[in-house]
Design a protein around this motif. Sequence first.
Motif, mmCIF file in Angstrom:
data_model
loop_
_atom_site.group_PDB
_atom_site.id
_atom_site.type_symbol
_atom_site.label_atom_id
_atom_site.label_comp_id
_atom_site.label_asym_id
_atom_site.label_seq_id
_atom_site.Cartn_x
_atom_site.Cartn_y
_atom_site.Cartn_z
ATOM 1 N N HIS A 90 0.813 -1.206 0.000
ATOM 2 C CA HIS A 90 0.000 0.000 0.000
ATOM 3 C C HIS A 90 0.851 1.263 0.000
ATOM 4 N N TYR A 104 0.139 5.699 0.315
ATOM 5 C CA TYR A 104 -0.888 6.620 0.822
ATOM 6 C C TYR A 104 -0.645 8.021 0.318
ATOM 7 N N GLU A 135 -5.576 5.602 -0.900
ATOM 8 C CA GLU A 135 -4.807 4.411 -0.529
ATOM 9 C C GLU A 135 -4.804 3.505 -1.751
ATOM 10 N N LEU A 190 -11.108 -3.125 -4.583
ATOM 11 C CA LEU A 190 -12.106 -3.895 -3.825
ATOM 12 C C LEU A 190 -12.891 -2.961 -2.912
ATOM 13 N N LEU A 191 -12.150 -2.189 -2.117
ATOM 14 C CA LEU A 191 -12.782 -1.339 -1.107
ATOM 15 C C LEU A 191 -12.064 0.000 -1.116
ATOM 16 N N ARG A 232 -10.692 3.833 -0.877
ATOM 17 C CA ARG A 232 -10.593 4.898 0.103
ATOM 18 C C ARG A 232 -10.413 6.211 -0.646
ATOM 19 N N HIS A 260 -6.346 -7.522 -1.669
ATOM 20 C CA HIS A 260 -5.722 -6.392 -0.976
ATOM 21 C C HIS A 260 -6.839 -5.557 -0.366
ATOM 22 N N THR A 261 -6.841 -5.463 0.951
ATOM 23 C CA THR A 261 -7.925 -4.730 1.615
ATOM 24 C C THR A 261 -7.360 -3.500 2.327
ATOM 25 N N PRO A 262 -8.220 -2.517 2.601
ATOM 26 C CA PRO A 262 -7.751 -1.243 3.149
ATOM 27 C C PRO A 262 -7.128 -1.400 4.526
ATOM 28 N N LYS A 263 -6.117 -0.594 4.762
ATOM 29 C CA LYS A 263 -5.507 -0.555 6.092
ATOM 30 C C LYS A 263 -5.959 0.679 6.863
ATOM 31 N N ILE A 264 -6.535 1.639 6.164
ATOM 32 C CA ILE A 264 -7.153 2.773 6.854
ATOM 33 C C ILE A 264 -8.625 2.444 7.018
ATOM 34 N N TYR A 291 -12.842 -7.668 6.458
ATOM 35 C CA TYR A 291 -12.791 -7.605 4.991
ATOM 36 C C TYR A 291 -12.575 -8.969 4.364
ATOM 37 N N MET A 324 -15.139 -10.653 1.757
ATOM 38 C CA MET A 324 -14.753 -11.111 0.417
ATOM 39 C C MET A 324 -15.146 -12.573 0.185
ATOM 40 N N ILE A 356 -1.576 -11.029 2.046
ATOM 41 C CA ILE A 356 -0.259 -10.836 2.651
ATOM 42 C C ILE A 356 -0.120 -9.334 2.801
#
Lengths: 429, 429
Positions: A203, A205, A218, A419-420, A422, B152-156, B186, B190, B201
């Motif tokens: 990631h 930012y 992101e 996918l999601l 920001r 890959h999913t958001p970290k925020i 998440y 999914m 990962i």
Amino acid sequence: MERTFACDVNKSTESNLMVRGWIHKIHDLGQITFIHLRDKTGIVQLVIDKELRENLRLEMSIEACGERVINEKAPKGVEIQVKELKVLGKAHYDKLPFEINSYKQKASLEKQLDFRSLSLRAPKVRAIFKVQEEIAEAFKNYLKSLRFSEIHTPKIISSSTEGGSEMFTVSYFDRRAFLSQSPQFYKQMMVGAGFERVFEIGHAYRAELHNTWRHLNEYVSLDVEMGFIKDEFDIMDVEEGFINYLYAHLRETCKDELALYNITLPEVVKIPRMPLSEAQELLLEKFNKKSPVGNIDAEGEIILSKYVKETYDSDFIFLTKYPVSKRPMYTMPDENLPGMTRSFDLIFKGLEITTGGQRIHDYEMLKSNIEKFGLNPDDFSFYLDSFRYGMPPHGGFAIGLERLTMKILGLENIREATLLPRDMKRLEP
Amino acid sequence: MERTFACDVNKSTESNLMVRGWIHKIHDLGQITFIHLRDKTGIVQLVIDKELRENLRLEMSIEACGERVINEKAPKGVEIQVKELKVLGKAHYDKLPFEINSYKQKASLEKQLDFRSLSLRAPKVRAIFKVQEEIAEAFKNYLKSLRFSEIHTPKIISSSTEGGSEMFTVSYFDRRAFLSQSPQFYKQMMVGAGFERVFEIGHAYRAELHNTWRHLNEYVSLDVEMGFIKDEFDIMDVEEGFINYLYAHLRETCKDELALYNITLPEVVKIPRMPLSEAQELLLEKFNKKSPVGNIDAEGEIILSKYVKETYDSDFIFLTKYPVSKRPMYTMPDENLPGMTRSFDLIFKGLEITTGGQRIHDYEMLKSNIEKFGLNPDDFSFYLDSFRYGMPPHGGFAIGLERLTMKILGLENIREATLLPRDMKRLEP
């Protein structure tokens, strides 16, 4: 009984099968009902009797056992005549927020994103992420074949990578920290640490105040850094090699997905390389399009890409030799072109998807360049110090995974390739 | 001339070669000097004349061309008699902070981390990250072979995953956001969104006020979630399968690295499974070791692991059936054991490396469980709503990549298994 995936029903040699998935379509025909059952791998037709039909609703998840029967009218020529059926995941809705079994999605993108676990079920939406997964896979496989190593570097950092703004701040115990805009410093440091050739899929930012079709706050950055290079053209060769490898990989692994989007990928990609100043002149002379100093703007990228497509039959163009003033302090100056750097952008179908170039590798030169940029070398000591021990010539680039996905599939908004997502307004789901 | 990597010098059929790398050792013998040149792939011996020796210093990076000559005394039996030598990366130091060509690193871990681009050059340190890279590779390959998809999913994120504390806060434009502790919600979403089987990962963040040998505030989490399972034992089977796949993969790809650490990996790993209450009783009866309610502590993990090793010859043990009160609100209760859940931990050589289990998949049950935990379902609506549309039975687990690396190689501190660790005191390099 072992579960059979939808994609394997056709070639199965068993007469009785068990399948699982979600109810995609229901077609009642009096005594019997046809159901299209959707799983991760595709769709299979079930035939059920009236008494099993009761209580079934769209998008429930079920398990069905029955006889595998040839039926030319069924999708892929096979169907399952169901003997047992079990609901695994119930429906708890009055009305679905939107149809997901129609070819064309009618809901707005915002609504699709609000109900993301539902909109992703539509095969055409799901296809985007199959392609995206294979892009990352190709990136990894290609670079591994060239002896690159995968690394994971911190995203919480103590200071700005490039002295810039547009960073998200983090409360880190009793200190202020930032979210990394790019693994730039760290990937360079790992080259110097003996990894020589590294890549990272991670990631990045950007606290940019843009809410546009091509910005995410992101995103997933495909980062590359390579030591012991001659100049920036070695780096462009690696990226061009990747694009060719990628297209071959997608043709092989995403045939159906590309077909859903009517995409044909060329067999060979040869990317023209043009100095920025030449591109600016061309835009001005041929299209009366003025460019900002040391760059071309979004409109210029689109016009130029169109021209390149018509003239060279290429969806890509490398713009080279950006001026020192428009590149970060670590960019290698071009000793043959005063004021210019050994850097490049890659434009793909009218959108910049890469910035790259050769970096300064000599400690003294980097230190003095940091000062020339009006920055304080002490603020970069953890980075600068790693140049004291024989840092070799090196360079690299980064590709935004979502931008690449979007452009390959011809999507209109980068959020479709996330996918999601920001953005300034969206932190959920 | 094309560059030859150190590992290919031996098998090369060229009489003249060009190599590149860092000066690992210098051994002066009057008229000639032996140099060990280290590159990404290994070490090759160079023989140089006096006049080329001048100005060479340890850890400079160089390019050398010369004749490939058989010499039984050289490492791997071949050396290069250098005709041309070019310095690529200069040395800008008075004295190296520590030796990197001695077998045993004498510098403290803190100092090694301060000079990370230098300490990583030591072959024994570098080996850790070769093993780590192959762990992630094996994870990916194994799961892909079982039809898992990478996500890959958001970290925020906008709110805590589990209503807990220990989150880093982020200034997100005009809002407060958090860094994700886990992709738990998440990855479940999914599964429900039709991916069925997913892995990620990615970084996870814990604002824990612990500065210990086994805690990091930013780490790489290997996350798995799988739909259409029967119960939590399906999930344990997947993890046990992964460990076996991993060991075979490491034996094949990291022979030299494992040898450096004197590690022999067993051919078959069969992991015993024991309910937590039984483990607690065993600790009390056999070792007079009391455990906290609904868990065992770090000391208990170590004693238990020793016992399991002696009794079952296993480095691993699954502890199962944790009580409801000690697990998050999304954990599936065990209908056969009131008060218990379908969850597990995996202990590896005295350290917990995994928490996993079956999750609640029914909307009503999840909603009422959120309430039972004293939480407000409205705060989780983006998560809860995705359970309205046929969420199938599912479960998963997560492994800390650094913990797994540390334990496989028998390292003493998790920071050794992190390129650039983040802890309460360390934000740099």
